[in-house]
Design an enzyme around this catalytic site. Sequence first.
Site, mmCIF file in Angstrom:
data_model
loop_
_atom_site.group_PDB
_atom_site.id
_atom_site.type_symbol
_atom_site.label_atom_id
_atom_site.label_comp_id
_atom_site.label_asym_id
_atom_site.label_seq_id
_atom_site.Cartn_x
_atom_site.Cartn_y
_atom_site.Cartn_z
ATOM 1 N N LYS A 137 -3.107 -11.834 -6.777
ATOM 2 C CA LYS A 137 -3.299 -10.955 -7.932
ATOM 3 C C LYS A 137 -3.211 -11.751 -9.226
ATOM 4 O O LYS A 137 -2.313 -12.569 -9.403
ATOM 5 C CB LYS A 137 -2.257 -9.835 -7.908
ATOM 6 N N THR A 187 3.677 -0.562 -16.400
ATOM 7 C CA THR A 187 3.109 -1.164 -15.188
ATOM 8 C C THR A 187 4.122 -1.233 -14.049
ATOM 9 O O THR A 187 3.928 -1.983 -13.093
ATOM 10 C CB THR A 187 2.582 -2.576 -15.501
ATOM 11 N N GLY A 226 5.743 -0.714 -10.751
ATOM 12 C CA GLY A 226 5.250 -0.291 -9.442
ATOM 13 C C GLY A 226 3.805 -0.610 -9.157
ATOM 14 O O GLY A 226 3.261 -0.148 -8.157
ATOM 15 N N THR A 227 3.172 -1.434 -9.975
ATOM 16 C CA THR A 227 1.751 -1.719 -9.748
ATOM 17 C C THR A 227 1.518 -2.438 -8.416
ATOM 18 O O THR A 227 0.563 -2.136 -7.702
ATOM 19 C CB THR A 227 1.165 -2.572 -10.890
ATOM 20 N N GLY A 228 2.394 -3.406 -8.088
ATOM 21 C CA GLY A 228 2.211 -4.131 -6.832
ATOM 22 C C GLY A 228 2.379 -3.235 -5.621
ATOM 23 O O GLY A 228 1.592 -3.314 -4.666
ATOM 24 N N CYS A 229 3.389 -2.379 -5.653
ATOM 25 C CA CYS A 229 3.601 -1.432 -4.559
ATOM 26 C C CYS A 229 2.398 -0.498 -4.424
ATOM 27 O O CYS A 229 1.903 -0.232 -3.321
ATOM 28 C CB CYS A 229 4.859 -0.599 -4.809
#
Length: 294
Positions: free
Chosen positions: A191, A225, A227-230
């Site tokens: 990412k 942002t 929790g974007t990865g989850c």
Amino acid sequence: MRISRYMAPDFARTEPERVPVALTIAGSDSGGGAGIEADLKTFTSLGVFGAVALTAVTAQNTLGVPGVSVLDPGFVVAQLDAVLTDLQVGAAKTGMLATAAIIDAVADAIQRHSVRNLVVDPVMVSKTRAPLLAPDARDALVRRLLPLATVITPNIPEAEAILGVAIKSTSDARLAAQRLKDMGPEWVVVKGGHLQDQSEDSVDIAFNGEELIELCARRYATVNTHGTGCTYSAAIAAYLALGLEVPDALRAAKDYITWAVANSLSLGHGCGPTNHFYFRRSAGEAARRGREAR
């Protein structure tokens, strides 16, 4: 005394609805923006039934993570066995795994139950830099889980920690994706949110050993942002459960997380969460595409 009566419509169905199932193996975020809470919201938004194996409980909000309580690995396995012996899980994802012992237990259960479409989000720290993975657990993550993964989704700091190199540019990210692919996953998604050479657009590098896909999206000026990865990895798992092939699942998940950030929520006093329900209107379309892809 006036008495009124309401009768709900008759919603009887001739056949039970068949809904794809996705499993999240992760920690809980009491603030609701990340962890299993974000995963379940994402699954629901995309028309997928979500099941859970909890690994840890955090005291967490938009400002930080003041407390973490890690579950016993045996109880994590008990949850996995309960879900995987009963529900037909079409995809699974891992998030916060906390310790090497939990990683080993999860990897054993995934192999024992032949879990397919595994998305590994190598969660190491929170948005507020709180550690979520013990330092001695990184080797277990690389050795036990990456070879089982259909997709891994490290951000730049996580890819740097796994590889032991600095990643400063999109060119560096392409090389990192190639090196991570050598560790065993079918697909790698590095990412690009933290890359220093990306300004107007955010570019994620997806690689499977033969095909390299640049997943591009406009950057949005927001601090919300959390929790974007989850959410991103959960969306990939949801689309895989719906029957999409990996490249299509990655593109659809990129759309989802982009809209979730563009329409993020100003909640709390720190980094607010993404908006998991923006795409709920298109859940039926996602399900249709999944059926057609089967």
